[in-house]
Design a protein around this motif. Structure first.
Motif, PDB file in Angstrom:
ATOM      1  N   LEU A 108       0.921  -1.093   0.067  1.00  0.00           N
ATOM      2  CA  LEU A 108      -0.070   0.039   0.087  1.00  0.00           C
ATOM      3  C   LEU A 108       0.745   1.379   0.053  1.00  0.00           C
ATOM      4  O   LEU A 108       0.455   2.248  -0.810  1.00  0.00           O
ATOM      5  CB  LEU A 108      -0.915   0.157   1.135  1.00  0.00           C
ATOM      6  N   PRO A 109       1.923   1.449   0.733  1.00  0.00           N
ATOM      7  CA  PRO A 109       2.688   2.757   0.733  1.00  0.00           C
ATOM      8  C   PRO A 109       3.318   3.002  -0.415  1.00  0.00           C
ATOM      9  O   PRO A 109       3.258   4.015  -1.303  1.00  0.00           O
ATOM     10  CB  PRO A 109       3.611   2.331   1.705  1.00  0.00           C
ATOM     11  N   LEU A 110       3.564   1.907  -1.295  1.00  0.00           N
ATOM     12  CA  LEU A 110       4.277   1.974  -2.503  1.00  0.00           C
ATOM     13  C   LEU A 110       3.392   2.265  -3.731  1.00  0.00           C
ATOM     14  O   LEU A 110       3.533   3.359  -4.648  1.00  0.00           O
ATOM     15  CB  LEU A 110       5.044   0.772  -3.145  1.00  0.00           C
ATOM     16  N   LEU A 111       2.031   1.880  -3.534  1.00  0.00           N
ATOM     17  CA  LEU A 111       1.012   2.476  -4.434  1.00  0.00           C
ATOM     18  C   LEU A 111       0.425   3.729  -4.339  1.00  0.00           C
ATOM     19  O   LEU A 111       0.161   4.215  -5.276  1.00  0.00           O
ATOM     20  CB  LEU A 111      -0.183   1.178  -4.154  1.00  0.00           C
ATOM     21  N   ALA A 112       0.533   4.058  -2.914  1.00  0.00           N
ATOM     22  CA  ALA A 112       0.173   5.544  -2.565  1.00  0.00           C
ATOM     23  C   ALA A 112       1.044   6.484  -3.007  1.00  0.00           C
ATOM     24  O   ALA A 112       0.780   7.580  -3.850  1.00  0.00           O
ATOM     25  CB  ALA A 112       0.222   5.728  -1.279  1.00  0.00           C
ATOM     26  N   GLU A 113       2.499   6.285  -3.166  1.00  0.00           N
ATOM     27  CA  GLU A 113       3.510   6.886  -3.861  1.00  0.00           C
ATOM     28  C   GLU A 113       3.400   7.123  -5.303  1.00  0.00           C
ATOM     29  O   GLU A 113       3.453   8.049  -5.854  1.00  0.00           O
ATOM     30  CB  GLU A 113       4.700   6.366  -3.416  1.00  0.00           C
ATOM     31  N   ILE A 114       3.155   5.864  -5.946  1.00  0.00           N
ATOM     32  CA  ILE A 114       2.704   5.822  -7.288  1.00  0.00           C
ATOM     33  C   ILE A 114       1.617   6.854  -7.684  1.00  0.00           C
ATOM     34  O   ILE A 114       1.636   7.431  -8.720  1.00  0.00           O
ATOM     35  CB  ILE A 114       2.595   4.382  -7.863  1.00  0.00           C
ATOM     36  N   ARG A 115       0.679   6.620  -7.015  1.00  0.00           N
ATOM     37  CA  ARG A 115      -0.737   7.435  -7.284  1.00  0.00           C
ATOM     38  C   ARG A 115      -0.593   8.890  -7.153  1.00  0.00           C
ATOM     39  O   ARG A 115      -0.705   9.775  -7.955  1.00  0.00           O
ATOM     40  CB  ARG A 115      -1.903   6.909  -6.189  1.00  0.00           C
ATOM     41  N   ALA A 116       0.357   9.299  -6.027  1.00  0.00           N
ATOM     42  CA  ALA A 116       0.663  10.821  -5.979  1.00  0.00           C
ATOM     43  C   ALA A 116       1.621  11.170  -7.207  1.00  0.00           C
ATOM     44  O   ALA A 116       1.488  12.376  -7.446  1.00  0.00           O
ATOM     45  CB  ALA A 116       1.515  10.729  -4.627  1.00  0.00           C
ATOM     46  N   ALA A 117       2.333  10.247  -7.453  1.00  0.00           N
ATOM     47  CA  ALA A 117       3.131  10.892  -8.656  1.00  0.00           C
ATOM     48  C   ALA A 117       2.463  10.949 -10.092  1.00  0.00           C
ATOM     49  O   ALA A 117       2.766  11.945 -10.865  1.00  0.00           O
ATOM     50  CB  ALA A 117       4.389   9.646  -8.810  1.00  0.00           C
ATOM     51  N   LEU A 118       1.378  10.170 -10.154  1.00  0.00           N
ATOM     52  CA  LEU A 118       0.704  10.048 -11.287  1.00  0.00           C
ATOM     53  C   LEU A 118      -0.159  11.119 -11.304  1.00  0.00           C
ATOM     54  O   LEU A 118      -0.626  11.964 -12.093  1.00  0.00           O
ATOM     55  CB  LEU A 118      -0.116   8.811 -11.356  1.00  0.00           C
ATOM     56  N   GLU A 119      -0.832  11.397 -10.299  1.00  0.00           N
ATOM     57  CA  GLU A 119      -1.530  12.891  -9.988  1.00  0.00           C
ATOM     58  C   GLU A 119      -0.966  14.222 -10.364  1.00  0.00           C
ATOM     59  O   GLU A 119      -1.574  15.013 -10.561  1.00  0.00           O
ATOM     60  CB  GLU A 119      -2.281  12.707  -8.751  1.00  0.00           C
ATOM     61  N   HIS A 120       0.290  14.028 -10.060  1.00  0.00           N
ATOM     62  CA  HIS A 120       1.258  15.350 -10.279  1.00  0.00           C
ATOM     63  C   HIS A 120       1.874  15.424 -11.629  1.00  0.00           C
ATOM     64  O   HIS A 120       2.605  16.259 -11.710  1.00  0.00           O
ATOM     65  CB  HIS A 120       2.149  15.625  -9.061  1.00  0.00           C
ATOM     66  N   GLN A 121       1.473  14.420 -12.452  1.00  0.00           N
ATOM     67  CA  GLN A 121       2.120  14.321 -13.759  1.00  0.00           C
ATOM     68  C   GLN A 121       1.410  14.446 -14.989  1.00  0.00           C
ATOM     69  O   GLN A 121       0.187  13.943 -14.792  1.00  0.00           O
ATOM     70  CB  GLN A 121       2.936  13.085 -13.686  1.00  0.00           C
ATOM     71  N   GLU A 122       1.761  15.327 -15.730  1.00  0.00           N
ATOM     72  CA  GLU A 122       0.950  15.457 -17.186  1.00  0.00           C
ATOM     73  C   GLU A 122       0.904  14.085 -17.850  1.00  0.00           C
ATOM     74  O   GLU A 122       1.786  13.445 -17.953  1.00  0.00           O
ATOM     75  CB  GLU A 122       1.507  16.621 -18.089  1.00  0.00           C
ATOM     76  N   PRO A 123      -0.333  13.749 -18.236  1.00  0.00           N
ATOM     77  CA  PRO A 123      -0.329  12.568 -18.899  1.00  0.00           C
ATOM     78  C   PRO A 123       0.531  12.579 -20.207  1.00  0.00           C
ATOM     79  O   PRO A 123       0.503  13.665 -20.875  1.00  0.00           O
ATOM     80  CB  PRO A 123      -1.883  12.354 -19.435  1.00  0.00           C
ATOM     81  N   HIS A 124       1.093  11.482 -20.675  1.00  0.00           N
ATOM     82  CA  HIS A 124       1.742  11.201 -21.739  1.00  0.00           C
ATOM     83  C   HIS A 124       1.778   9.806 -22.337  1.00  0.00           C
ATOM     84  O   HIS A 124       1.660   9.093 -21.491  1.00  0.00           O
ATOM     85  CB  HIS A 124       3.257  11.777 -21.557  1.00  0.00           C
ATOM     86  N   PRO A 125       2.269   9.736 -23.532  1.00  0.00           N
ATOM     87  CA  PRO A 125       2.145   8.224 -24.111  1.00  0.00           C
ATOM     88  C   PRO A 125       3.214   7.615 -23.405  1.00  0.00           C
ATOM     89  O   PRO A 125       4.025   7.756 -23.211  1.00  0.00           O
ATOM     90  CB  PRO A 125       2.446   8.396 -25.764  1.00  0.00           C
ATOM     91  N   PRO A 126       2.968   6.021 -23.352  1.00  0.00           N
ATOM     92  CA  PRO A 126       4.039   5.248 -22.533  1.00  0.00           C
ATOM     93  C   PRO A 126       4.965   5.053 -23.320  1.00  0.00           C
ATOM     94  O   PRO A 126       5.037   5.055 -24.804  1.00  0.00           O
ATOM     95  CB  PRO A 126       2.974   3.984 -22.790  1.00  0.00           C
ATOM     96  N   ALA A 127       6.097   5.195 -22.768  1.00  0.00           N
ATOM     97  CA  ALA A 127       7.508   4.818 -23.527  1.00  0.00           C
ATOM     98  C   ALA A 127       7.566   3.405 -24.269  1.00  0.00           C
ATOM     99  O   ALA A 127       6.801   2.647 -23.657  1.00  0.00           O
ATOM    100  CB  ALA A 127       8.804   5.015 -22.447  1.00  0.00           C
ATOM    101  N   ALA A 128       8.268   3.134 -25.033  1.00  0.00           N
ATOM    102  CA  ALA A 128       8.575   1.921 -25.755  1.00  0.00           C
ATOM    103  C   ALA A 128       8.918   0.828 -24.529  1.00  0.00           C
ATOM    104  O   ALA A 128       8.279  -0.323 -24.509  1.00  0.00           O
ATOM    105  CB  ALA A 128       9.747   2.090 -26.673  1.00  0.00           C
ATOM    106  N   THR A 129       9.816   1.153 -23.902  1.00  0.00           N
ATOM    107  CA  THR A 129      10.236   0.221 -22.713  1.00  0.00           C
ATOM    108  C   THR A 129      10.284   1.030 -21.437  1.00  0.00           C
ATOM    109  O   THR A 129      10.858   2.043 -21.256  1.00  0.00           O
ATOM    110  CB  THR A 129      11.517  -0.495 -22.873  1.00  0.00           C
ATOM    111  N   SER A 130       9.436   0.743 -20.468  1.00  0.00           N
ATOM    112  CA  SER A 130       9.478   1.355 -19.065  1.00  0.00           C
ATOM    113  C   SER A 130      10.510   0.988 -18.118  1.00  0.00           C
ATOM    114  O   SER A 130      11.117  -0.223 -18.277  1.00  0.00           O
ATOM    115  CB  SER A 130       8.197   1.088 -18.412  1.00  0.00           C
ATOM    116  N   ASP A 131      11.054   1.680 -17.282  1.00  0.00           N
ATOM    117  CA  ASP A 131      11.936   1.435 -16.439  1.00  0.00           C
ATOM    118  C   ASP A 131      11.604   0.259 -15.352  1.00  0.00           C
ATOM    119  O   ASP A 131      12.516  -0.807 -15.267  1.00  0.00           O
ATOM    120  CB  ASP A 131      12.197   2.559 -15.240  1.00  0.00           C
ATOM    121  N   MET A 132      10.247   0.130 -15.352  1.00  0.00           N
ATOM    122  CA  MET A 132       9.850  -1.128 -14.595  1.00  0.00           C
ATOM    123  C   MET A 132      10.138  -2.521 -15.423  1.00  0.00           C
ATOM    124  O   MET A 132      10.601  -3.350 -14.772  1.00  0.00           O
ATOM    125  CB  MET A 132       8.276  -1.062 -14.420  1.00  0.00           C
ATOM    126  N   GLU A 133       9.848  -2.411 -16.657  1.00  0.00           N
ATOM    127  CA  GLU A 133      10.197  -3.391 -17.636  1.00  0.00           C
ATOM    128  C   GLU A 133      11.687  -3.775 -17.493  1.00  0.00           C
ATOM    129  O   GLU A 133      12.093  -4.996 -17.425  1.00  0.00           O
ATOM    130  CB  GLU A 133       9.432  -3.351 -18.969  1.00  0.00           C
TER     131      GLU A 133
END
Length: 138
Positions: A108-133
């Motif tokens: 849950l704490p990690l998901l909360a951080e991800i959500r907060a980051a997404l809420e403060h970021q302008e939407p953009h198309p996904p990159a070809a390969t994400s850092d997670m991948e």
């Protein structure tokens, strides 16, 4: 109604959430926040206005545009939706094993951080390969 939830499409729920509790936004701003094209937002707002979920008013700062805000009906519908969704989620979580519940609690704490980051970021198309991948490929 899905599992006790009011029958409001997910895209409309997202628009309504952007307008909580008493915000007024331009359709262009809503589209930017949600990463949606202008015609899509226009169609969403028109359907929501027809169903009494949003109202439009003149934008005093820019006479060429309108502002969209929630109606009392929308606030009531969101309260019902949130209550039903919470009840559904609690039931699902209670059915998990203790190990699964601990895993959810730990993430849950990690998901909360991800959500907060997404809420403060302008939407953009996904990159070809994400850092997670990239990290999972190592």
């Amino acid at each position: 109604m899905r599992a006790g939830l009011p029958s409001i499409p997910d895209a409309q729920i997202e628009v309504l959430r952007r307008l909580l509790p008493h915000r007024w936004e331009t359709p262009t701003s809503l589209g930017r926040q949600l990463g949606l094209a202008r015609p899509t937002v226009s169609n969403l707002v028109a359907a929501m206005e027809k169903n009494g979920l949003v109202a439009r008013q003149a934008n005093e700062a820019d006479a060429r545009s309108m502002l969209v805000g929630l109606t009392d009906l929308a606030r009531d519908q969101l309260a019902v939706y949130d209550e039903a969704a919470e009840s559904l989620l609690v039931g699902l979580l209670e059915d998990l094993t203790s190990v699964q519940q601990r895993t959810v609690r730990d993430i849950l704490p990690l998901l909360a951080e991800i959500r907060a980051a997404l809420e403060h970021q302008e939407p953009h198309p996904p990159a070809a390969t994400s850092d997670m991948e990239k990290g999972s490929a190592r």
